[in-house]
Design an enzyme around this catalytic site. Structure first.
Site: not given
Ligand code: ZN
Length: 276
Positions: A2-3
């Protein structure tokens, strides 16, 4: 992995569900998830504490507690939170389990074992080694044109590598780096310090834009207590990025073929004619 926008969506979800809840138990099942603390201390610092709110710094998820402490967590590659009712069995790789005062359990699952947790004094939270060196928040005023220009100035590293360096630009990962560079028309291999002032401004705006697109999408997704932010990735779901993952397909702007190169073991996607 995830960013920042995905983490922000998880944080909003956790905050909505958990604010005001109390930890009845805190079981660290995989010691190396929290390498700086023993399972006993982990429990001692958390049990009985009420969650005031959940926030984040960079991609670190922060549970602000009413006992003056903060639980720091990082999802890294595969970490995710589950909220389970008393009847549900725990998923495989449940590395930390928290019983809540309403009978539900918060479970941290981490198939690939890269996740991280620690419990620190809230008064010294931003001096904690995990957070101290992070660059300004990309969606805050601190991530200004002035800051970004100074960060790039005199730097010989390529711009893709610099964007992934969390001490320089916070929260950008592999996908958003490709997307922002495409949007700004900047070649991923460009020497950071050689990028023009005008392009620097456009690139900074592009980083903010690609993050905000995902956040807007996340804001419209109904809250799913059993899948906390788990399926959210990108503005148009998988495969609909502007360049990321589109090797061999046609550029959306100019119809040239999208190229893939490897930079520092990670794939970068770009258009040779639009990004110079
Ligand atoms: Zn193009």
């Amino acid at each position: 992995m995830p960013e920042l926008p995905e983490v922000e969506i998880v944080v909003r979800c956790l905050d909505q569900i958990l604010s005001g809840r109390r930890f009845e138990s805190a079981e660290l099942r995989r010691q190396r998830l929290a390498p700086d603390i023993t399972p006993k201390k982990f429990a001692n610092r958390l049990v009985g504490a009420q969650i005031n709110f959940v926030h984040r710094r960079g991609k670190h998820i922060l549970f602000d507690l009413d006992n003056g402490r903060t639980l720091i967590t990082h999802l890294r590659m595969s970490g995710r939170f589950w909220l389970l009712d008393p009847e549900s069995s725990e998923p495989k790789f449940s590395h930390a389990v928290f019983e809540l005062d309403d009978g539900e359990r918060l479970v941290f699952q981490d198939q690939r074992h890269f996740g991280f947790m620690n419990v620190v004094e809230t008064s010294r939270l931003f001096q904690a080694k995990e957070l101290a060196k992070l660059a300004p928040e990309p969606l805050s005023e601190d991530f200004s044109d002035d800051y970004f220009r100074k960060t790039l100035k005199g730097t010989k590293r390529n711009i893709k590598a610099l964007l992934l360096d969390q001490t320089r630009v916070c929260g950008v990962g592999n996908i958003y780096a490709s997307e922002a560079l495409f949007l700004a028309g900047v070649r991923p291999t460009a020497v950071s310090g050689a990028i023009t002032k005008a392009k620097t401004v456009v690139l900074r705006e592009s980083i903010v834009q690609v993050m905000n697109e995902t956040l807007e999408l996340g804001a419209n997704i109904p809250l799913d207590r059993s899948n906390i932010g788990g399926n959210i990735y990108g503005p148009n779901s998988d495969g609909d990025w502007r360049v990321y993952g589109r090797e061999g397909e046609l550029c959306l702007k100019c119809r040239s073929t999208i190229k893939r190169i490897v930079q520092g073991t990670r794939s970068t996607y770009y258009c040779r004619s639009c990004q110079r």
